[in-house]
Design a protein around this motif. Structure first.
Motif, PDB file in Angstrom:
ATOM      1  N   GLY A 164       0.818  -1.215   0.000  1.00 32.84           N
ATOM      2  CA  GLY A 164       0.000   0.000   0.000  1.00 32.84           C
ATOM      3  C   GLY A 164       0.849   1.261   0.000  1.00 32.84           C
ATOM      4  O   GLY A 164       0.677   2.139  -0.863  1.00 32.84           O
ATOM      5  N   PRO A 165       1.774   1.400   0.952  1.00 33.54           N
ATOM      6  CA  PRO A 165       2.694   2.532   0.895  1.00 33.54           C
ATOM      7  C   PRO A 165       3.464   2.619  -0.416  1.00 33.54           C
ATOM      8  O   PRO A 165       3.673   3.720  -0.951  1.00 33.54           O
ATOM      9  N   ALA A 166       3.873   1.469  -0.969  1.00 34.14           N
ATOM     10  CA  ALA A 166       4.630   1.491  -2.217  1.00 34.14           C
ATOM     11  C   ALA A 166       3.770   1.966  -3.384  1.00 34.14           C
ATOM     12  O   ALA A 166       4.236   2.733  -4.243  1.00 34.14           O
ATOM     13  N   VAL A 167       2.506   1.532  -3.440  1.00 33.65           N
ATOM     14  CA  VAL A 167       1.596   1.992  -4.486  1.00 33.65           C
ATOM     15  C   VAL A 167       1.405   3.501  -4.395  1.00 33.65           C
ATOM     16  O   VAL A 167       1.456   4.221  -5.409  1.00 33.65           O
ATOM     17  N   ALA A 168       1.192   4.009  -3.187  1.00 34.85           N
ATOM     18  CA  ALA A 168       1.009   5.455  -3.011  1.00 34.85           C
ATOM     19  C   ALA A 168       2.279   6.217  -3.378  1.00 34.85           C
ATOM     20  O   ALA A 168       2.221   7.262  -4.042  1.00 34.85           O
ATOM     21  N   MET A 169       3.433   5.711  -2.953  1.00 30.09           N
ATOM     22  CA  MET A 169       4.705   6.364  -3.275  1.00 30.09           C
ATOM     23  C   MET A 169       4.934   6.401  -4.779  1.00 30.09           C
ATOM     24  O   MET A 169       5.312   7.437  -5.337  1.00 30.09           O
ATOM     25  N   LEU A 170       4.738   5.265  -5.468  1.00 33.56           N
ATOM     26  CA  LEU A 170       4.931   5.227  -6.918  1.00 33.56           C
ATOM     27  C   LEU A 170       3.997   6.205  -7.623  1.00 33.56           C
ATOM     28  O   LEU A 170       4.406   6.915  -8.559  1.00 33.56           O
ATOM     29  N   THR A 171       2.744   6.248  -7.191  1.00 31.62           N
ATOM     30  CA  THR A 171       1.775   7.161  -7.792  1.00 31.62           C
ATOM     31  C   THR A 171       2.230   8.603  -7.620  1.00 31.62           C
ATOM     32  O   THR A 171       2.199   9.398  -8.576  1.00 31.62           O
ATOM     33  N   ALA A 172       2.664   8.948  -6.417  1.00 31.97           N
ATOM     34  CA  ALA A 172       3.134  10.308  -6.151  1.00 31.97           C
ATOM     35  C   ALA A 172       4.373  10.622  -6.980  1.00 31.97           C
ATOM     36  O   ALA A 172       4.470  11.695  -7.599  1.00 31.97           O
ATOM     37  N   ALA A 173       5.326   9.702  -6.998  1.00 30.66           N
ATOM     38  CA  ALA A 173       6.585   9.949  -7.699  1.00 30.66           C
ATOM     39  C   ALA A 173       6.364  10.147  -9.193  1.00 30.66           C
ATOM     40  O   ALA A 173       6.963  11.039  -9.811  1.00 30.66           O
ATOM     41  N   LYS A 174       5.499   9.330  -9.794  1.00 35.90           N
ATOM     42  CA  LYS A 174       5.228   9.490 -11.226  1.00 35.90           C
ATOM     43  C   LYS A 174       4.565  10.833 -11.513  1.00 35.90           C
ATOM     44  O   LYS A 174       4.886  11.504 -12.496  1.00 35.90           O
ATOM     45  N   ARG A 175       3.648  11.240 -10.643  1.00 34.14           N
ATOM     46  CA  ARG A 175       2.978  12.527 -10.830  1.00 34.14           C
ATOM     47  C   ARG A 175       3.979  13.678 -10.720  1.00 34.14           C
ATOM     48  O   ARG A 175       3.881  14.673 -11.441  1.00 34.14           O
ATOM     49  N   VAL A 176       4.962  13.527  -9.838  1.00 32.03           N
ATOM     50  CA  VAL A 176       5.971  14.574  -9.655  1.00 32.03           C
ATOM     51  C   VAL A 176       6.968  14.584 -10.818  1.00 32.03           C
ATOM     52  O   VAL A 176       7.618  15.593 -11.064  1.00 32.03           O
ATOM     53  N   GLY A 177       7.087  13.462 -11.530  1.00 31.98           N
ATOM     54  CA  GLY A 177       7.971  13.446 -12.697  1.00 31.98           C
ATOM     55  C   GLY A 177       8.979  12.320 -12.744  1.00 31.98           C
ATOM     56  O   GLY A 177       9.904  12.348 -13.567  1.00 31.98           O
ATOM     57  N   ALA A 178       8.846  11.317 -11.884  1.00 32.72           N
ATOM     58  CA  ALA A 178       9.782  10.190 -11.901  1.00 32.72           C
ATOM     59  C   ALA A 178       9.746   9.488 -13.253  1.00 32.72           C
ATOM     60  O   ALA A 178       8.674   9.304 -13.842  1.00 32.72           O
ATOM     61  N   SER A 179      10.916   9.077 -13.713  1.00 26.04           N
ATOM     62  CA  SER A 179      11.004   8.422 -15.021  1.00 26.04           C
ATOM     63  C   SER A 179      11.684   7.065 -14.960  1.00 26.04           C
ATOM     64  O   SER A 179      11.664   6.315 -15.936  1.00 26.04           O
ATOM     65  N   ARG A 180      12.293   6.731 -13.824  1.00 28.37           N
ATOM     66  CA  ARG A 180      12.957   5.432 -13.723  1.00 28.37           C
ATOM     67  C   ARG A 180      13.138   5.064 -12.250  1.00 28.37           C
ATOM     68  O   ARG A 180      12.931   5.900 -11.362  1.00 28.37           O
ATOM     69  N   ALA A 181      13.502   3.815 -12.031  1.00 30.47           N
ATOM     70  CA  ALA A 181      13.792   3.346 -10.676  1.00 30.47           C
ATOM     71  C   ALA A 181      15.018   2.450 -10.722  1.00 30.47           C
ATOM     72  O   ALA A 181      15.364   1.890 -11.768  1.00 30.47           O
ATOM     73  N   GLU A 182      15.674   2.315  -9.593  1.00 31.55           N
ATOM     74  CA  GLU A 182      16.907   1.522  -9.518  1.00 31.55           C
ATOM     75  C   GLU A 182      16.861   0.632  -8.281  1.00 31.55           C
ATOM     76  O   GLU A 182      16.574   1.111  -7.175  1.00 31.55           O
ATOM     77  N   LEU A 183      17.123  -0.652  -8.481  1.00 32.38           N
ATOM     78  CA  LEU A 183      17.256  -1.574  -7.355  1.00 32.38           C
ATOM     79  C   LEU A 183      18.647  -1.407  -6.770  1.00 32.38           C
ATOM     80  O   LEU A 183      19.651  -1.697  -7.426  1.00 32.38           O
ATOM     81  N   ILE A 184      18.708  -0.940  -5.544  1.00 33.90           N
ATOM     82  CA  ILE A 184      19.999  -0.684  -4.906  1.00 33.90           C
ATOM     83  C   ILE A 184      20.529  -1.935  -4.222  1.00 33.90           C
ATOM     84  O   ILE A 184      21.720  -2.248  -4.303  1.00 33.90           O
TER      85      ILE A 184
END
Length: 271
Positions: free
Chosen positions: A227-247
């Motif tokens: 749930g937190p991850a879904v909300a975070m991803l939604t927020a990040a994409k709206r703000v302009g996120a374009s990629r993610a990285e597995l650290i």
């Protein structure tokens, strides 16, 4: 006027209660590297006992260019309190001192999304957010944060929460990072857990909030903080996120040696 202090619930259990030992452990988990710091919009960080997942959380926090303000989303493991519980004032105490709640951001989020509610009960004994704070206290002195406990599994609500967080983040004068506190699959053997976790991680790396939600449910992936991850991803994409990285990725079996029943841990930056 008295200040609300949320006392530590899991110091001495999930992480050291002694400040010197806690500082030393976090130093071990956040050994500097020469890698370029990532100015992430959001991230996924695990929340198990430090002996199991501290090295994954530390790898994330060490790699990120951390701002001074955060929205921290965690699952509600206890079932207490409101389904979308925000603490809007005061501070959280750890063995390293008090971490201040960002009252301005909290008020903006409560106003932006009426389904949230000011509620301390959901946070009182919840470990998933508390274990993040010592890392931030060491790495970002005088940071401020908004604590949000997520106790709903409805995609429409999680998505709407993310959209509201994005509005708050975009209107802030300073950079705000959204942290989703989550472990991955729970209590299956190591091989099966890695297969399930890879399915969820693929959706996270694709910035696919609905895909993550769907695969967690369709494949019975016991990711407590989806749930937190879904909300975070939604927020990040709206703000302009374009990629993610597995650290970093690991399971508890990497530490305990028990491969029969493990928990998975993923550290992911969303940029």
């Amino acid at each position: 006027m008295s200040v609300t202090i949320r006392e530590p619930a899991v110091a001495g259990r999930f992480y050291p209660g002694n400040p010197e030992k806690l500082t030393a452990d976090i130093g071990d988990y956040t050994t500097p590297t020469n890698a370029e710091k990532l100015a992430a919009i959001g991230c996924v960080v695990p929340h198990a006992g430090y002996m199991y997942s501290g090295h994954v959380a530390g790898a994330v926090y060490e790699r990120l260019d951390l701002p001074k303000r955060f929205v921290i989303l965690c699952p509600n493991h206890t079932g207490a309190g409101h389904p979308l519980a925000v603490m809007r004032e005061g501070s959280w105490r750890t063995p390293l001192g008090d971490a201040a709640i960002d009252a301005e951001l909290a008020d903006q989020l409560l106003a932006a999304f009426p389904l949230t509610s000011e509620d301390a009960d959901a946070h009182r004994t919840e470990h998933a957010l508390e274990v993040q704070l010592p890392f931030l206290q060491i790495l970002v002195p005088n940071f401020r944060f908004v604590p949000v406990a997520v106790g709903t599994g409805r995609f429409d609500v999680l998505s709407a929460l993310g959209e509201s967080i994005a509005k708050v983040v975009q209107s802030a004068a300073e950079r705000v990072m959204v942290i989703a506190s989550s472990d991955m699959n729970h209590y299956e053997n190591d091989a099966d857990t890695r297969v399930k976790d890879r399915l969820a991680i693929e959706r996270l790396l694709a910035l696919d909030a609905k895909g993550l939600y769907d695969v967690v449910h369709e494949k019975n992936i016991s990711m407590c903080g989806y749930g937190p991850a879904v909300a975070m991803l939604t927020a990040a994409k709206r703000v302009g996120a374009s990629r993610a990285e597995l650290i970093k990725y690991a399971t508890s079996g990497d530490v305990s040696g028990d491969r029969d029943m493990v928990v998975g841990y993923a550290g992911i930056a969303v940029l």
